[in-house]
Design a protein around this motif. Structure first.
Motif, PDB file in Angstrom:
ATOM      1  N   ALA A 109       0.836  -1.199   0.000  1.00  0.00           N
ATOM      2  CA  ALA A 109       0.000   0.000   0.000  1.00  0.00           C
ATOM      3  C   ALA A 109       0.871   1.250   0.000  1.00  0.00           C
ATOM      4  N   ALA A 110       0.359   2.284  -0.640  1.00  0.00           N
ATOM      5  CA  ALA A 110       1.057   3.568  -0.675  1.00  0.00           C
ATOM      6  C   ALA A 110       0.039   4.682  -0.786  1.00  0.00           C
ATOM      7  N   GLY A 111       0.479   5.903  -0.412  1.00  0.00           N
ATOM      8  CA  GLY A 111      -0.416   7.046  -0.452  1.00  0.00           C
ATOM      9  C   GLY A 111      -0.581   7.608  -1.845  1.00  0.00           C
ATOM     10  N   SER A 112      -1.282   8.724  -1.924  1.00  0.00           N
ATOM     11  CA  SER A 112      -1.633   9.306  -3.218  1.00  0.00           C
ATOM     12  C   SER A 112      -0.456   9.872  -3.985  1.00  0.00           C
ATOM     13  N   VAL A 156      -6.310  -0.574  -9.707  1.00  0.00           N
ATOM     14  CA  VAL A 156      -6.106   0.054  -8.400  1.00  0.00           C
ATOM     15  C   VAL A 156      -7.080  -0.554  -7.398  1.00  0.00           C
ATOM     16  N   VAL A 157      -6.555  -0.937  -6.219  1.00  0.00           N
ATOM     17  CA  VAL A 157      -7.358  -1.552  -5.165  1.00  0.00           C
ATOM     18  C   VAL A 157      -7.261  -0.690  -3.899  1.00  0.00           C
ATOM     19  N   PRO A 158      -8.378  -0.252  -3.317  1.00  0.00           N
ATOM     20  CA  PRO A 158      -8.320   0.539  -2.073  1.00  0.00           C
ATOM     21  C   PRO A 158      -7.651  -0.270  -0.959  1.00  0.00           C
ATOM     22  N   ALA A 159      -6.823   0.398  -0.154  1.00  0.00           N
ATOM     23  CA  ALA A 159      -6.088  -0.307   0.919  1.00  0.00           C
ATOM     24  C   ALA A 159      -6.256   0.396   2.268  1.00  0.00           C
ATOM     25  N   GLY A 160      -7.406   0.995   2.500  1.00  0.00           N
ATOM     26  CA  GLY A 160      -7.663   1.641   3.783  1.00  0.00           C
ATOM     27  C   GLY A 160      -7.015   3.012   3.876  1.00  0.00           C
ATOM     28  N   THR A 161      -6.640   3.420   5.084  1.00  0.00           N
ATOM     29  CA  THR A 161      -6.050   4.741   5.315  1.00  0.00           C
ATOM     30  C   THR A 161      -4.801   4.596   6.180  1.00  0.00           C
ATOM     31  N   ALA A 163      -2.111   6.430   9.223  1.00  0.00           N
ATOM     32  CA  ALA A 163      -2.345   6.913  10.589  1.00  0.00           C
ATOM     33  C   ALA A 163      -3.005   8.272  10.621  1.00  0.00           C
ATOM     34  N   ASP A 164      -2.802   9.062   9.569  1.00  0.00           N
ATOM     35  CA  ASP A 164      -3.406  10.404   9.519  1.00  0.00           C
ATOM     36  C   ASP A 164      -4.769  10.399   8.835  1.00  0.00           C
ATOM     37  N   GLY A 165      -5.228   9.237   8.444  1.00  0.00           N
ATOM     38  CA  GLY A 165      -6.540   9.140   7.787  1.00  0.00           C
ATOM     39  C   GLY A 165      -6.496   9.341   6.285  1.00  0.00           C
ATOM     40  N   ALA A 166      -5.304   9.471   5.725  1.00  0.00           N
ATOM     41  CA  ALA A 166      -5.190   9.652   4.278  1.00  0.00           C
ATOM     42  C   ALA A 166      -5.393   8.298   3.587  1.00  0.00           C
TER      43      ALA A 166
END
Length: 454
Positions: A109-112, A156-161, A163-166
């Motif tokens: 998982a990785a951020g935007s 692309v598969v969503p992987a939650g958020t 610690a900051d909710g991102a």
């Protein structure tokens, strides 16, 4: 506005019409001939269309495998079998050791903003394909991979958020094709960095996972014997014999029996359908060539093909093609016969028996008959120089000539009518003058006569 003779009292319109009807007889005869020729052309064109369709069917029937028909069965739903035209009777046991799978992995998982920079896909053959997304988002990288035509699809598969909710995302990558050759790795970095060993393998990062390893389907024939044979294929459909394929969907440690057998009923039906089409065509020609002779005082009606030598020769050629021997063997030995009245028939039981006794010989004889029929139908229906095509063209040319004659007759008849109308008009004028003169003379003679009082 036209009036009948005012002076003569003659019904000039009726007289002119009667004379015009007589004058128009040649035109009427030509018009009737055009209608007759058009009817013949329509029927010849319909016959030619049927012949052209038969050319294709005869070509198919003339092939060495035109009667090929098989039933295929399997002892397990996990293995299906199909038989093509070149198949033969066959039965064997199959052990399924592996089914073909597509190589698939999912990244960590990785951020935007964690998906920017160059990436490189490396296939099992070592070929490297660089992709550079236009942005830093997961969708940007997925689009770049899908547009690269590297044989890998990305989702692309969503992987939650975090610690900051991102929001976080993963990318699942799957080979477009199954089999070991479809295996691949994906790296962050250029192809040069991959070659130098300085890139990052996304599939080996913490949180990433190999979903399925690309693998070939693998089966064994004659398992447990000295002739045991392993067959592999990138897909799940494997050829096990000429024209015979099995498709596997699950591993099976127990042998699965697959069987291919000739479908004699379907073979006979195939031959019967083709021969009956020829028989139907011969019957159609016979009916179109028959004249109905009327009794005393009745009209004799001719068929659309009566007296047409081209159609008569076609009929003879078709009949000869199906009844003459092929390499010294009569088609009657496999149930194809022509009676003394010219009726073509097919004996399904005799054909089935011939198949059972000598399938190869029956196929050769049937194909030989079909090849001759293909030659006849082509000779007569070829769109450039077919005999029936030429006959149709000749009739059409005759109709054009007849139509030209009708047009000329129209001009003659118009001139004839105009002449008659002028003639009768002049007659009325002359009669009117004569009538006036007669009245004047009568008056003058009355003036010369002595009065009764004198």
């Amino acid at each position: 506005m036209k009036l009948d003779g005012l002076v003569s009292g003659l019904k000039t319109e009726e007289l002119i019409k009667a004379m015009m009807d007589v004058s128009a007889i040649p035109k009427t005869l030509i018009t009737n001939k055009i209608a007759d020729r058009n009817s013949i052309i329509t029927n010849l064109q319909s016959l030619n269309t049927t012949l052209q369709e038969l050319v294709t069917k005869a070509k198919t029937a003339a092939s060495a495998t035109s009667l090929a028909a098989f039933t295929a069965s399997s002892s397990s739903e996990t293995v299906t079998v199909s038989a093509g035209a070149k198949a033969s009777a066959f039965s064997t046991a199959v052990v399924v050791d592996a089914v073909a799978t597509a190589h698939s992995l999912v990244t960590a998982a990785a951020g935007s903003t964690g998906w920017g920079g160059p990436f490189t896909l490396v296939g099992s053959d070592g070929e490297a394909v660089e992709v550079t997304p236009l942005g830093t988002g997961a969708q940007d990288l997925a689009k770049a991979i899908n547009d690269s035509k590297a044989g890998v699809s990305a989702t692309v598969v969503p992987a939650g958020t975090d610690a900051d909710g991102a929001p976080l995302s993963r990318i699942q990558l799957t080979s477009a094709e199954t089999g070991a050759a479809g295996a691949f790795t994906v790296h962050r970095g250029t192809a040069a960095e991959v070659a130098a060993g300085t890139s990052t393998d996304l599939g080996a990062q913490p949180g990433a996972a190999l979903i399925t390893q690309g693998a070939d389907a693998r089966i064994r024939l004659f398992a447990g014997t000295a002739a045991e044979q392993v067959l592999t294929h990138p897909g799940n459909t494997i050829t096990v014999g000429e024209g015979i394929e099995v498709t596997v969907t699950a591993v099976s440690a127990d042998p699965v029996t697959v069987t291919v057998a000739r479908d004699a009923k379907k073979q006979t039906t195939t031959a019967e359908t083709f021969i009956k089409e020829i028989a139907s065509l011969l019957t159609r020609i016979d009916k179109g060539s028959t004249a109905t002779v009327g009794g005393v005082g009745e009209t004799t009606t001719l068929g659309v093909f009566t007296g047409d030598s081209t159609v008569r020769n076609l009929r003879g050629a078709l009949a000869n093609a199906v009844q003459h021997p092929v390499d010294g063997i009569s088609p009657s030995t496999i149930g194809i016969t022509v009676s003394d009245k010219g009726v073509l028939s097919f004996d399904a039981e005799k054909f089935a028996a011939a198949l059972a006794a000598d399938a190869e010989g029956t196929q050769e004889l049937f194909s030989g008959v079909a090849a001759r029929l293909q030659g006849v139908t082509t000779q007569y229906s070829d769109k450039y120089d077919g005999l029936l095509t030429s006959r149709i063209t000749g009739q059409e040319d005759e109709v054009k000539t007849l139509k030209t004659q009708v047009e000329r007759w129209d001009v003659r008849l118009d001139q004839r009518r105009a002449t008659l109308e002028r003639t009768y008009a002049q007659l009325e004028v002359q009669l009117s003058k004569l009538q006036s003169q007669s009245s004047w003379l009568t008056g003058q003679l009355a003036g010369l006569s002595p009065s009764s009082g004198d």
